[in-house]
Structures are given as C-alpha cells and as structure tokens.
Design a protein around this motif. Structure first.
Motif, short mmCIF file in Angstrom:
data_model
loop_
_atom_site.label_atom_id
_atom_site.label_comp_id
_atom_site.label_asym_id
_atom_site.label_seq_id
_atom_site.Cartn_x
_atom_site.Cartn_y
_atom_site.Cartn_z
N GLU A 209 -30.33 -67.38 -46.22
CA GLU A 209 -29.79 -66.67 -47.37
C GLU A 209 -30.93 -65.95 -48.06
OE1 GLU A 209 -26.18 -69.73 -48.64
OE2 GLU A 209 -28.18 -70.00 -49.45
N GLU A 409 -27.40 -65.75 -54.50
CA GLU A 409 -27.37 -65.35 -53.09
C GLU A 409 -26.86 -63.91 -52.97
OE1 GLU A 409 -24.71 -67.66 -50.55
OE2 GLU A 409 -24.49 -65.84 -49.36
N HIS A 412 -26.77 -62.95 -46.64
CA HIS A 412 -26.69 -64.15 -45.80
C HIS A 412 -26.61 -63.71 -44.35
CE1 HIS A 412 -24.83 -68.47 -45.67
NE2 HIS A 412 -25.83 -68.31 -44.83
MG MG Z 1 -23.32 -67.57 -47.90
#
Ligand code: MG
Ligand code: ATP
Length: 576
Positions: A209, A409, A412
C-alpha cells in the motif's frame, strides 16, 4: 478564468458534519458538494485538481507501458459467480436485477471484467506481457462513508491490470508499477511511504500500500527506525525472538481454582481485583466466521489482529461475536469467556504458548479461573502470530526499535498470481504449445482520496496550500482597486500574457475589499498570488507571494510574466 464568471461557492464557516481538515477545506473552498451519503458532485475547482492528478497518473502509466481502456460500471453477476466473489464480497457490493430478473452489480473493482476480456482476446505468449488501465468511477456501499472524498461510496479510481506469461514476468510488471506509483505520488507533492499490506477482498499473494503520512489517517503503519521494513498494522509481523518475554508464573503448575469476580470484566478490572499483571491474564475472544466459530486466545496486554486470524483460518469472513453468540458458546455474558470447557475450536497467539498458571474467564457469569494450565485444563489446536504489534515490539527483520504512525492509503498494488485466471480460465499457449494460466497483477489509486490526502498534508489555518502540480490554477491575480483603470489594465495585461503562455490563471475581478480577496485566495490555495495595487504600480512593481511560505517578492511589471513562468517551472520540476 475570471472570478466573477467562476462557479466558486466558498463558505466562511466550518461545515458541521466535516470532521477532518481536508473535508472541511474542500467544502469551504467550493471544490465539492455532497449529494447524499458518500456521493459527491465535483465543482469546477475540485474537478480541476482531480483532473491534474489524473493527468499525472496517465503520464506515468503510459511511461510504464500501460494502455488506457474504459470498462463499464455495471457488471453481470455471472462473472462474479465464476470467480467465487459473488458470495463472499459482502454488503459493499451493490446488487440489483434488470427487467428480466438477471443479477448485476455496480463494479467495486474490475478483476472479473478484465479477466473476461483477456480470456477472449489473448491466445499466445506473443500477446504477453500486457498492462491495461482505466480511470473510472467505482461504487462500494461502504459501511461508514466519511471524510468527504476520502471514503466515499462512489469514487474515482485508477485501476490497472497486468498480464504475464510467468512469475518472473509478473514480478517485473509489479516492480514497474511500484516505481510508477512512487513517481506519481512524488509528483503530486505528497509525503508518503510504501508499506507491506494484507490482500483483503482482492486476494493474491503479496501487496504494497502507498500511505500518505497524516495523523488523521485511518490506517496504522508500523515501520522500523533503522531498516526499510514498513507494513500496515493489519499485516505487521511480530518478531518471534522477542515475544517469549517472562510471561505468567514461572513456578510449577498449581491447581486450578474458581474465583468469584462480580461485575469484573475488563483486563484492567480483573488485574486490579485479583492483584495480577496483564501478562498473567489470557483474553478469550469469540469470532464467527464463514466456516466454524472460533475462540482466539491472546495475552492480557495484547490485542487480537482479526486479519491475521482470518488468514490463519483461511476463511472468507470473520466477525467478532455479539453478546448473544458469546452467551451461546460460553454460557456466560461477555467478559467471562475462557478456554476451559469450551466446545468450539481454540487457537492462540504464540505468546500464550509459554504461559503457566493463567488467569482467564470461567465461562460463567461473575466467575474467573486462576491457576489454569494448557494441556491439563484445555487444549489449543494451533498457535500462530495472531496479535497486533505494539510499540514495545521489535522490527521483524532487524530486531531494532519500531514506530507506529498513521497513514491514508492512496494506492494499493497486488500480485494476484493465477487467482482470477484459474477461476475464469484465462490461458495462453506457450512456445511449446502448452496451455498455461496467465499470471496477473492489479494496481489501484484513489484519485479523489489522493487530492484529499494532499490537502490533509498541505494546509494552514487560512486554507489549502496546493502543491503546484495538482493546483486548480497556478496563479491568482488580485487587482486591489477595481475602479482604478491602470490597476485593472495591468491585471488584464498580465492575465493575457500568462494565459497565452499556457499558464492557468484566475483573475479576481470582483469589486471587493482587498481583505476579502486575500482571504479567498488563501482559502483556495493557489500557489502563486500576484497583488496589483495603485501604490506599487506607481513604482512599476507588482507583488508576488508564495502561498506555501508567505514569502513575497516585488517584481518589475515588464518582467512579471517571465518571472512567474520561471517560478512555475521551478516548482513543478522540483517534484519531478
Ligand atoms: Mg487496499
Ligand atoms: P480501504 O482499505 O481504504 O477500504 P481498499 O483496500 O478497500 O481501501 P483497494 O481495493 O485497494 O481499496 O482500492 C484501491 C484504492 O482505491 C485505495 O488504495 C484507495 O486509494 C481507493 N479507495 C478505496 N476505497 C475508497 C473509498 N471508499 N473512497 C475513496 N477512495 C477509495
């Protein structure tokens, strides 16, 4: 663009339902408006910033050899049934029927659709490798939509998918996306870190991530203070060399006793009431899963990591049991569960393995057991690393101290292997004519979340401080006296010169007080501000201010356009 023509509804007050600063500022700066929970309209200023991020993403994806396509939002259930995700994706997946009663969903991600495309189009090793991406709106019925574009239900995502002949090729594709992501987030002006991550709903064997560091981040990030190790808390490993600290009582086993502990439930209450330390206590947590229910044991000073439990059990879903279920399996209300006499499967964290004479719930209301010993009093079917890392743990790679920070985040990336190609039979013929599964990877970036994260990291008490590469406008011109023809004509001239050079300029042509113009310019965060006032104009000068530092520079009027062009070039290049 002239301010009087721009649809820019700014707000003086902080909107009541916006908790984080980026959400507050995006509303106040007139970038977005909420339609309904987790669903937003992008206004001109917001859309311009979003488009900038998309352009950076496109440039870096193309540079890495990926090609842009666009897939539909509506996806047929059949494909999801083939991949096996129709039954496991859960309530985030919005499902509906068409007029013929056929099942569909709104795409939360596109592994099924792209694998279907590829299985029909790719025949031979000559067609590989291939990397296709799109920038498209996803729909996920998030349980708690919040923080504006940070966690929406409808949101813009860049998703890319790579297809290779073998693991070696797939590793190269993964690395190339890893590098592209680093360039993208650097160019967006973000302070970020790539961390090892769990693969969650998407699956596959390995993932990273990209985390923007911010105190308001929803994720905890564990990173080593010495080496390169960094991981999402969900994934972070406990260093086994440090977990067998002195636990419980080292003396030989004593006999097990039942003690009355009226209304004593929490670790704090139990340790105080019985005069023991949390390290002598075992917590018994009951989980319901897509398979059988399970009891998870961790030491009193540790917390269960549900992601690790889920992965160790290999189940699709896992949820902490509610009061009723706890009562059903333990015979006691929550707070009194223990391992002795339990008929459901018991697994335990590694730190429990060496404990003796433990204290735990007695599976009876207001009752605990002391002097409990594994083997004699209960059995554990498996020991594994099942807990969250704590600040006193050590780096799993080098043994040095770790730190725990918060992050957002924004991207990813996943090594999928043959998970989807096997489920959907996406194969190719190799050089020898053998049929083999295509090896896949998938790679996502939250576009709106990236803009929100940039604001979370770049703001002050007066408003947004856009990094130049994603700023909706690069320069804002503030003529201070709109009724002075010389001021107005100087502003118009500079506006026209800069626009001709392709600079994105906003000209605040409102007949407003200087204070109002300054306030709004600060709020919307345009990186360079040019103030044109009667006084300085008399001396043939304009004032340029950098939004980020507040530094000002007096610039001769005739050179203003060149100076500004240089400033823009320098601030963009320094990110590249
Ligand atoms: Mg994710
Ligand atoms: P999260 O853990 O935050 O729910 P995820 O792991 O479900 O995210 P992915 O499936 O990896 O997300 O999606 C790729 C990217 O899409 C994420 O890195 C994030 O930037 C973005 N994203 C995911 N969910 C949302 C959302 N609800 N709103 C805005 N962006 C999102």
């Amino acid at each position: 663009m002239r301010y009087t023509k721009l649809f820019l509804p700014t707000l003086r007050e902080i909107p009541a339902d916006a908790e984080v600063i980026s959400h507050q500022l995006m509303l106040r700066a007139g970038m977005i408006r909420k339609l309904t929970s987790g669903i937003y309209t992008y206004l001109p200023l917001g859309l311009r910033a979003i488009k900038k991020v998309k352009e950076i993403i496109r440039e870096e994806m193309e540079r890495a050899g990926a090609q842009e396509i666009l897939m539909p939002t509506v996806q047929p259930a059949d494909l999801w049934k083939e991949s096996g995700r129709w039954d496991v994706y859960g309530k985030e997946l919005v499902r509906f029927k068409d007029r013929h009663g056929r099942d569909y969903c709104l795409g939360p991600t596109h592994e099924e659709v792209i694998t279907d495309l590829i299985r029909n189009e790719v025949r031979s090793y000559r067609d590989l490798p291939l990397n296709l991406y799109q920038i498209q709106n996803k729909f996920r019925d998030e349980i708690r939509p919040r923080f504006g574009l940070m966690r929406g239900r409808e949101f813009s995502m860049k998703d890319a998918y790579s297809f290779d002949a073998d693991e070696e090729g797939a590793a190269k594709s993964y690395q190339s996306m890893f590098d592209a992501y680093n360039r993208i987030f650097e160019r967006c002006g973000l302070n970020f870190k790539a961390v090892e991550a769990d693969t969650g709903n998407i699956g596959g064997s390995f993932s990273h991530e990209f985390m923007v560091l911010a105190d308001t981040g929803e994720d905890a990030i564990v990173s080593c203070t010495e080496c390169e190790y960094a991981a999402n808390m969900e994934k972070a490993e406990v260093n086994p060399d440090y977990i067998i600290e002195k636990a419980g009582d080292e003396s030989s086993p004593v006999s097990m006793e039942k003690v009355s502990t009226p209304n004593v439930r929490t670790v704090e209450e139990v340790t105080q009431f019985l005069s023991v330390t949390p390290k002598q206590l075992v917590k018994t947590m009951i989980f319901e899963t897509s398979a059988e229910p399970v009891a998870v044991l961790v030491r009193g000073d540790h917390e269960v990591n549900p992601t690790k439990v889920k992965n160790v059990l290999g189940v699709e879903t896992l949820e902490l049991a509610g009061e009723e279920t706890v009562l059903k399996f333990t015979g006691a209300p929550a707070g009194f569960a223990g391992a002795v006499g339990l008929s459901i499967k018991i697994i335990a964290d590694t730190a429990v393995e060496s404990m003796k004479n433990m204290v735990m719930g007695g599976n009876e209301k207001d009752t605990h057991l002391i002097g409990v010993n594994r083997g004699r009093d209960f059995e554990v079917s498996e020991f594994a690393d099942l807990r969250l890392v704590t600040p006193s743990d050590r780096c799993p790679r080098c043994g040095k101290a770790i730190e725990i920070k918060r992050g957002i985040e924004v991207g990813h990336i996943f090594k999928l292997g043959d998970k989807y190609s096997k489920a959907l039979s996406a194969t190719y013929l190799d050089q020898n004519g053998n049929e083999r599964y295509i090896i896949m990877g998938c790679y996502g970036i939250g576009v709106g979340r990236t803009v929100a994260a940039a604001i979370e990291q770049n703001h002050d008490k007066n408003g947004i401080i856009f990094p130049m590469p994603i700023a909706p406008y690069q320069v804002v011109i503030l003529p201070l006296q709109m009724r002075d023809s010389e001021v107005v004509s100087a502003a118009d001239t500079l506006y026209n010169q800069l626009t001709r050079h392709g600079v994105e300029v906003l000209l605040d042509d409102r007949d407003e007080r200087a204070g109002v113009k300054f306030k709004d310019a600060d709020l919307i965060g345009i990186p360079l501000r040019v103030t044109i006032g009667k006084k300085s104009l008399k001396e043939g000068k304009l004032e340029v201010q950098f939004r980020a530092t507040g530094e000002t520079e007096l610039v001769p009027r005739e050179q203003a356009d060149k100076v500004l062009l240089d400033m823009i070039k320098n601030s963009v290049r320094s990110r590249e």
